[in-house]
Design a protein around this motif. Structure first.
Motif, PDB file in Angstrom:
ATOM      1  N   SER A 256       0.874  -1.207   0.029  1.00  0.00           N
ATOM      2  CA  SER A 256       0.123  -0.025  -0.194  1.00  0.00           C
ATOM      3  C   SER A 256       0.784   1.080   0.102  1.00  0.00           C
TER       4      SER A 256
ATOM      5  N   TYR B 182      -8.115   8.020  -4.714  1.00  0.00           N
ATOM      6  CA  TYR B 182      -7.701   6.643  -4.354  1.00  0.00           C
ATOM      7  C   TYR B 182      -6.326   6.661  -3.436  1.00  0.00           C
TER       8      TYR B 182
ATOM      9  N   TRP C 285      -8.596   1.073   2.578  1.00  0.00           N
ATOM     10  CA  TRP C 285      -8.224   0.376   1.425  1.00  0.00           C
ATOM     11  C   TRP C 285      -6.452   0.002   1.362  1.00  0.00           C
TER      12      TRP C 285
ATOM     13  N   GLU D 181     -11.674  -2.799   2.198  1.00  0.00           N
ATOM     14  CA  GLU D 181     -13.035  -2.674   1.684  1.00  0.00           C
ATOM     15  C   GLU D 181     -12.624  -2.672   0.034  1.00  0.00           C
ATOM     16  N   ASN D 182     -11.578  -2.225  -0.374  1.00  0.00           N
ATOM     17  CA  ASN D 182     -11.315  -1.936  -1.905  1.00  0.00           C
ATOM     18  C   ASN D 182      -9.767  -1.977  -1.915  1.00  0.00           C
TER      19      ASN D 182
END
Lengths: 591, 591
Positions: free
Chosen positions: A133, A152, A161, A209-210
């Motif tokens: 990430s 994003y 995320w 979640e994403n």
């Protein structure tokens, strides 16, 4: 279960005594608040999270592994991983070094490196999810539009995320110029991506979640090879303008890999079947954009070597203290016990000191490199920024290539201290060996690091970072030339760097005559450079330990570790010198 | 699936060209029939068995592993293992080197070593079942009564039963003097054994009708420590006087270990609950009896290093030929292909040549050692027998300690050639790394081998075997002093052994002053000795390749491999010299 205690004292010694990080950091733009007190508190909290939440999941995560469900193309991570990620997110760790405008804490990169060591020691497999990430965040921070960052980047910084980096394809590993994934404009400003990526860490999982994939692909009119690669954002779930999740995108995990180790990390085959993607950065400049994150990614993998070696060392040292077997060569040391502890055997101490020396030197090296990142980004003086960037670029292949390779030796010796018990899964040592085996492979194999050091950092960039580093070591040797207690280190170091410089010049000439000589020398040049670099940081450690506030036992320990290294590890440079001078003629063609 | 082709040409070159085994063997007592034709035929058959039966079960056996059923305390081996053992038994391999009077084929030990390499390459986990049997057979051959041999040895030679060696206990590993298993006389000439043994390879399985355990235990009146250990035969099923199976004995597997590798080999916790046992050999002389088999057992583990490295090399070489990635540094070598094969990269060749050099040198070394076993047993001249025994004793810690350690490097490099693909289970390379990790641990860790070499073979035995070996290398150097094509080898070898002798004398003096110096120097002395020993065998290989019947490409290959080794591997002795001279002062006490 294996032990793990966050080595906060060792980290503090490296940061504040060896590297004088407080002075360096508080002088930087926006660094006024980065005092030792603050940084200490951050380390303490990270240590707790690692010890209490991550470390207990290390062996269970390995035993359970990730599970892929073909029907739903989803991945279930091991028990506890999701809750650990929640704790990590709630602690604000996902945005530790990210700018405040994205919800981050804007702490220095060196704190990211120090806390990453702690998390990776606790649970390397788990720590890859936030690490990937972080890479995706840096890419979007540097190359994304404001809208892309808002949509994003921010949710990743908030820990809701995660992100990935989708580079490798079956036919394109070290050679990314061979990649084939296509991106076709959809006529509405977006693209349709089609292709298969492999070895995608954290490609699919149940922690968040994403998932925001950063994908390298080719535009229809792209030139062939590495100059025709662009970067795209491809979210797992499409994101509406208000940030809410829309429909599922056409990207999915086709399988997860069965790996030697890192079982808790989901390594995916990712299928892009006309997935919607958004160009990030300039067309055909994707590889360059990806490489701007390479320093951070490679440094983080070097830290993985340190992290695994640290935990393996803690356990093997503890075992050597407790396991009674045999008697000291000069007679029983504990005659009232059935046998002496392993620690009385000099050869067992050799195995432990090998680990300790490599761990301590590696820690100073990676933290030093991370500090250069901060200086490069935020020093008030342009020349200082540039110099730090050059130093960093030079040190990255060493911090990645050498630290990961020597970590293999460390975990091997740690297991060896256990004798046959090291081979048994329940004792946990073999997991370190299995987990460690990936780090010399991903983010560029050791061969790639070696070629980067000699081919790019020395030859292409004319050794600019190398010269800074040599000058720094020379200055250290000069400063401490008259210091009796450092004599065993300063002399060999001064001699070593003199030869290092000469060898480098000789190699440059030889490679000019025949480029194949680069490949023939690079690996041994990397090791030669690495052993001297680690020796320098151990010598600095011994020098720093002379400060008056350092307790006498610690001072002695730092001196002893350096003494061990200079007497028993550094002489390996002679073997590498011979090998790198041997030339390509000693590597004949093989049928 | 990984490849495996029995390296018969390499074995023949080592046996017949380098070591002149036909001449040596046919001169021995009872060796008239051991001609090259016969030995060649044996190798060929063993190669077939390994390639066709054992090798295909290597990965499936690892994936499936052994299964333990608690209720019945039985172990099921992986699919196919039983049938493979049947084929092995029917081929007469179980008694290959055993005397004809027990149903064996009385072939030379060197053929046992050569065929063991083939079987271990094919399937190391499987091959441990017959290997342990072989050890038990040797023990009974040397120490058993005629009745014991008839009842327990013959069925193993016939391949109907298997054997084990039960030494280790939880508190007694390297230090067997700590073992606690008790043997009480039952008043009828037998004993009742009570205790727990761990790490018992092949302790329980489904390959054979019965299992004969050779167990170390203490008699009631035994002195403490290693002088109070006796050896017992404890069959799984008691055996009637006519050889038929009687009732189940009170020995059973309490668990099997979960190990890093060797999953196909059942490694058992063995519980002796008043099991009936029979004293073999003299009371309280069990450890000495066990040690008479140690040479063979340790040599066999050295061969495991060779065997794993050979197969890993075959696969990584093949991968480097087929995988296209990147371009040669001096420009595309195959411009019509999307990329060049890995083999064009000098650093990839370095990884392959490292493996090749270590494999070829190790093969000559272990076969040479095995030949000494034959000479020791059957030379017509007493002095020749004694000399061979002394040479063998000297070389065993090198063949075990160094070959197993360098095998770790070989399998690591083999995996590294694959890049990230090496980490994926399906590609098979990671299994070699996992399987290999045990061999530096069992049958005496590397530390034990090092102490055996320096403490026992050099100091206690006054270096008698060492002097034979030095004299042999000196003679080789003298014979080839004027040979232009061997100049690069003979010079460094002559210099190396001179230093080897000097270092040995210096160490002996230093250890006399302080016994702790033994432990401080032993490991690096082992490596120093090992690298020179391997260099000697590669130089002999290059010399042997000059024989007129050797085809030119093979001659060149042998020369190239030796050249690579002398230029790039042998210089490691300088680092080990520095380390072994550093002394115990550089290994300070650790808290």
């Amino acid at each position: 279960m294996t032990l793990y205690k966050a080595p906060l004292d060792d980290q503090r010694f490296a940061l504040f005594d060896v590297l004088d990080a407080e002075t360096v950091l508080t002088r930087l733009e926006g660094g006024e608040g980065h005092t030792r007190d603050l940084l200490d508190a951050v380390l303490e909290e990270a240590g707790k999270l690692s010890e209490q939440v991550l470390a207990p999941l290390n062996e269970s995560g390995d035993a359970e592994g990730c599970h892929y469900d073909k029907a739903s193309a989803t991945v279930t991570t091991p028990k506890g991983f999701k809750e650990a990620f929640k704790a990590f997110a709630e602690g604000g760790w996902a945005g530790l070094t990210m700018p405040e405008k994205f919800g981050g804490q804007a702490l220095p990169a060196v704190m990211g490196t120090a806390t990453t060591e702690l998390f990776q020691s606790g649970n390397l497999a788990w720590s890859l999810y936030p690490l990937l990430s972080e890479g995706a965040c840096h890419a979007m921070e540097l190359h994304g539009s404001e809208e892309q960052q808002h949509l994003y980047l921010k949710p990743i910084v908030e820990g809701r995320w995660t992100g990935t980096m989708c580079l490798t394809e079956p036919q394109a590993g070290s050679d990314l110029g061979l990649l084939k994934t296509r991106a076709e404009p959809d006529g509405q400003g977006a693209y349709r991506l089609t292709g298969t990526k492999i070895f995608i860490s954290a490609g699919e999982h149940d922690l968040a979640e994403n998932i925001v994939h950063l994908v390298l692909a080719r535009l229809p009119d792209a030139p062939p090879g590495s100059r025709g690669i662009s970067m795209f954002i491809v979210p797992k779930f499409k994101v509406r303008a208000d940030g809410s999740l829309g429909e599922r995108n056409r990207v999915s995990a086709g399988a997860i890999e069965h790996k030697m180790g890192l079982h808790g990390c989901s390594t995916c085959v990712m299928n892009f079947d006309g997935a919607e993607g958004y160009l990030i950065g300039q067309p055909n400049k994707g590889l360059a954009a990806m490489f701007t994150m390479m320093n951070a990614a490679r440094l983080a993998v070097g830290v993985q070597g340190l992290a695994l070696a640290e935990r393996a060392l803690q356990n093997s040292l503890n075992y050597a203290r407790e396991r009674l077997q045999g008697r000291a060569l000069s007679g029983p040391r504990y005659p009232d016990k059935p046998a002496d502890p392993l620690l009385v055997h000099p050869d067992v101490r050799r195995m432990l000191l090998t680990q300790r020396a490599i761990v301590e030197a590696s820690r100073s090296l990676v933290l030093y490199a991370a500090l250069q990142t901060d200086i490069e980004a935020r020093a008030k003086d342009t020349a200082e920024r540039q110099k730090a960037g050059e130093l960093l670029a030079f040190l990255i292949p060493i911090a990645k290539g050498v630290v990961t390779e020597l970590a293999q030796e460390c975990v091997k010796e740690a297991l060896q201290v256990y004798g046959g018990h090291g081979y048994i899964v329940e004792n946990g040592m073999e997991q370190f060996v299995r987990d460690a085996r990936i780090i010399t492979l991903y983010e560029g194999t050791t061969g790639i690091q070696a070629a980067d050091l000699l081919g790019r950092k020395i030859l292409q960039l004319k050794g600019v970072g190398f010269r800074h580093f040599l000058a720094e070591i020379e200055a250290f040797c000069k400063t401490h030339a008259a210091d009796e207690s450092l004599r065993g280190f300063v002399g060999p170091l001064a001699a070593g760097i003199k030869t290092w410089g000469e060898l480098t010049l000789q190699l440059a000439q030889r490679i000019q005559a025949n480029p194949e000589e680069l490949g023939a020398a690079a690996n041994d040049y990397l090791y030669y450079s690495g052993y001297l670099t680690l020796g320098y940081f151990l010598a600095r450690g011994a020098a720093a330990a002379q400060k008056s506030h350092v307790p006498a036992p610690l001072r002695q320990a730092k001196h002893d570790t350096a003494m061990f290294y200079f007497a028993r590890i550094l002489p390996r440079i002679h073997a590498h010198k011979a090998a790198l001078e041997a030339g390509v003629a000693t590597l004949p063609e093989l049928a």
